[in-house]
Design a protein around this motif. Structure first.
Motif, PDB file in Angstrom:
ATOM      1  N   ILE A  43      17.582  45.929  76.419  1.00 50.77           N
ATOM      2  CA  ILE A  43      16.540  46.146  75.427  1.00 50.77           C
ATOM      3  C   ILE A  43      15.283  46.598  76.157  1.00 50.77           C
ATOM      4  CG2 ILE A  43      15.126  45.068  73.623  1.00 50.77           C
ATOM      5  CD1 ILE A  43      17.448  43.015  73.283  1.00 50.77           C
ATOM      6  N   GLY A  44      14.656  47.651  75.642  1.00 51.53           N
ATOM      7  CA  GLY A  44      13.463  48.175  76.298  1.00 51.53           C
ATOM      8  C   GLY A  44      12.482  48.761  75.314  1.00 51.53           C
ATOM      9  N   LYS A  45      11.422  49.336  75.880  1.00 53.61           N
ATOM     10  CA  LYS A  45      10.352  49.915  75.075  1.00 53.61           C
ATOM     11  C   LYS A  45       9.934  51.242  75.685  1.00 53.61           C
ATOM     12  CE  LYS A  45       8.495  45.290  74.390  1.00 53.61           C
ATOM     13  NZ  LYS A  45       9.369  44.600  75.328  1.00 53.61           N
ATOM     14  N   TYR A  46       9.696  52.239  74.841  1.00 50.75           N
ATOM     15  CA  TYR A  46       9.094  53.487  75.297  1.00 50.75           C
ATOM     16  C   TYR A  46       7.601  53.215  75.444  1.00 50.75           C
ATOM     17  CZ  TYR A  46      13.381  56.069  74.585  1.00 50.75           C
ATOM     18  OH  TYR A  46      14.667  56.529  74.690  1.00 50.75           O
ATOM     19  N   LEU A  47       7.027  53.630  76.583  1.00 56.92           N
ATOM     20  CA  LEU A  47       5.637  53.306  76.868  1.00 56.92           C
ATOM     21  C   LEU A  47       4.645  54.367  76.421  1.00 56.92           C
ATOM     22  CD1 LEU A  47       6.110  51.753  80.407  1.00 56.92           C
ATOM     23  CD2 LEU A  47       5.897  50.574  78.220  1.00 56.92           C
ATOM     24  N   ASN A  48       5.093  55.632  76.364  1.00 59.52           N
ATOM     25  CA  ASN A  48       4.196  56.708  75.921  1.00 59.52           C
ATOM     26  C   ASN A  48       5.015  57.868  75.394  1.00 59.52           C
ATOM     27  OD1 ASN A  48       5.002  58.464  78.083  1.00 59.52           O
ATOM     28  ND2 ASN A  48       3.632  57.362  79.448  1.00 59.52           N
ATOM     29  N   MET A  53       9.609  54.518  80.143  1.00 63.22           N
ATOM     30  CA  MET A  53      10.254  53.387  79.487  1.00 63.22           C
ATOM     31  C   MET A  53      10.177  52.150  80.360  1.00 63.22           C
ATOM     32  SD  MET A  53      14.276  53.114  78.462  1.00 63.22           S
ATOM     33  CE  MET A  53      14.154  54.409  77.272  1.00 63.22           C
ATOM     34  N   GLN A  54      10.136  51.007  79.709  1.00 63.39           N
ATOM     35  CA  GLN A  54      10.216  49.719  80.383  1.00 63.39           C
ATOM     36  C   GLN A  54      11.419  48.986  79.818  1.00 63.39           C
ATOM     37  OE1 GLN A  54       6.688  47.105  81.108  1.00 63.39           O
ATOM     38  NE2 GLN A  54       7.639  45.926  79.470  1.00 63.39           N
ATOM     39  N   ILE A  55      12.302  48.546  80.711  1.00 64.53           N
ATOM     40  CA  ILE A  55      13.462  47.760  80.291  1.00 64.53           C
ATOM     41  C   ILE A  55      13.189  46.332  80.740  1.00 64.53           C
ATOM     42  CG2 ILE A  55      15.958  47.467  80.446  1.00 64.53           C
ATOM     43  CD1 ILE A  55      16.144  50.497  81.018  1.00 64.53           C
ATOM     44  N   ASP A  56      13.023  45.443  79.758  1.00 66.01           N
ATOM     45  CA  ASP A  56      12.554  44.102  80.086  1.00 66.01           C
ATOM     46  C   ASP A  56      13.320  42.968  79.421  1.00 66.01           C
ATOM     47  OD1 ASP A  56      11.701  44.536  77.512  1.00 66.01           O
ATOM     48  OD2 ASP A  56       9.583  44.199  77.911  1.00 66.01           O
ATOM     49  N   ASP A  57      14.365  43.288  78.696  1.00 65.39           N
ATOM     50  CA  ASP A  57      15.099  42.225  78.003  1.00 65.39           C
ATOM     51  C   ASP A  57      16.569  42.609  77.906  1.00 65.39           C
ATOM     52  OD1 ASP A  57      15.483  39.819  76.719  1.00 65.39           O
ATOM     53  OD2 ASP A  57      14.361  40.345  74.917  1.00 65.39           O
ATOM     54  N   PHE A  58      17.394  41.643  77.552  1.00 68.06           N
ATOM     55  CA  PHE A  58      18.833  41.867  77.445  1.00 68.06           C
ATOM     56  C   PHE A  58      19.426  40.799  76.544  1.00 68.06           C
ATOM     57  CE2 PHE A  58      18.485  38.564  80.502  1.00 68.06           C
ATOM     58  CZ  PHE A  58      19.693  37.884  80.526  1.00 68.06           C
ATOM     59  N   THR A  59      20.642  41.080  76.107  1.00 67.93           N
ATOM     60  CA  THR A  59      21.377  40.037  75.395  1.00 67.93           C
ATOM     61  C   THR A  59      22.323  39.386  76.409  1.00 67.93           C
ATOM     62  OG1 THR A  59      23.144  41.535  74.682  1.00 67.93           O
ATOM     63  CG2 THR A  59      21.268  41.239  73.185  1.00 67.93           C
ATOM     64  N   PRO A  60      22.330  38.052  76.478  1.00 65.77           N
ATOM     65  CA  PRO A  60      23.271  37.365  77.362  1.00 65.77           C
ATOM     66  C   PRO A  60      24.657  37.315  76.711  1.00 65.77           C
ATOM     67  CG  PRO A  60      21.933  35.767  76.200  1.00 65.77           C
ATOM     68  CD  PRO A  60      21.417  37.134  75.802  1.00 65.77           C
ATOM     69  N   ALA A  93      10.694  47.193  70.525  1.00 66.64           N
ATOM     70  CA  ALA A  93      11.825  46.807  71.371  1.00 66.64           C
ATOM     71  C   ALA A  93      13.086  47.429  70.770  1.00 66.64           C
ATOM     72  CB  ALA A  93      11.964  45.290  71.428  1.00 66.64           C
ATOM     73  N   THR A  94      13.845  48.129  71.603  1.00 64.26           N
ATOM     74  CA  THR A  94      14.986  48.866  71.074  1.00 64.26           C
ATOM     75  C   THR A  94      16.161  48.859  72.059  1.00 64.26           C
ATOM     76  OG1 THR A  94      15.615  50.961  70.021  1.00 64.26           O
ATOM     77  CG2 THR A  94      14.199  51.113  71.956  1.00 64.26           C
ATOM     78  N   TYR A  95      17.322  49.176  71.550  1.00 64.59           N
ATOM     79  CA  TYR A  95      18.547  49.302  72.343  1.00 64.59           C
ATOM     80  C   TYR A  95      18.409  50.471  73.304  1.00 64.59           C
ATOM     81  CZ  TYR A  95      23.415  50.953  72.993  1.00 64.59           C
ATOM     82  OH  TYR A  95      24.603  51.413  73.494  1.00 64.59           O
ATOM     83  N   VAL A  96      18.583  50.203  74.622  1.00 66.22           N
ATOM     84  CA  VAL A  96      18.464  51.272  75.613  1.00 66.22           C
ATOM     85  C   VAL A  96      19.670  51.353  76.543  1.00 66.22           C
ATOM     86  CG1 VAL A  96      15.943  51.329  75.536  1.00 66.22           C
ATOM     87  CG2 VAL A  96      17.096  49.859  77.217  1.00 66.22           C
TER      88      VAL A  96
END
Length: 165
Positions: A43-48, A53-60, A93-96
């Motif tokens: 899970i990440g976010k487009y920054l601009n 992009m920043q990838i900062d989360d995941f599903t365990p 926050a979106t699927y990346v």
């Protein structure tokens, strides 16, 4: 792993993998002979608007997944978690991409992995044309980027990060 990991991805820009994400993924390494493969969604976010992009989360791993020493089946529960993260972040926050583990020192993808990634690129709903694929090995993790265009699906290794002692 001491800091964020930044990779300049062609036709996208800088992609930042947050340190906490990398540390969390490292906890799933298959270091013992009885450890099973794990996996989930990135899970990440487009920054601009330039595509950084920043990838900062995941599903365990989820109880509904199927895990074995050399196999992993990702259940639909991961989709529900990503949808919830998207709603709670008001669409930021979106699927990346996808991640999973391998019981090898420095991981390489299998033919089954490649097919799964190509299917994700062609059939999943996601922003842009890129998805990221991480395999966590025992000594390092590797990241590939997949690009889906009308002409072809292309998957390329973009980086490797070794785990500290």
């Amino acid at each position: 792993m001491q800091s964020d990991w930044s990779i300049d991805v062609p036709n996208l820009g800088e992609v930042i993998f947050r340190q906490e994400l990398l540390k969390s993924l490292a906890k799933f390494r298959q270091l013992d002979a009885c450890d099973k493969e794990s996996g989930g969604v990135l899970i990440g976010k487009y920054l601009n608007s330039g595509g950084a992009m920043q990838i900062d989360d995941f599903t365990p791993p989820q109880p509904t997944d199927k895990q074995s020493r050399c196999g992993f089946y990702r259940s639909a529960t991961h989709n529900r978690i990503v949808t919830q993260a998207w709603r709670e972040s008001e669409g930021h926050a979106t699927y990346v991409g996808l991640w999973h583990t391998h019981p090898e020192s420095n991981p390489n993808y299998s033919l089954l992995d490649r097919r799964d990634w190509e299917k994700a690129l062609k059939e999943s709903r996601y922003e842009g044309q890129h998805l990221f694929f991480i395999i966590v090995g025992q000594q390092s993790l590797r990241c590939w980027v997949g690009v889906n265009s009308k002409k072809e699906t292309k998957i390329s290794l973009i980086g490797e990060r070794h785990f500290g002692k």
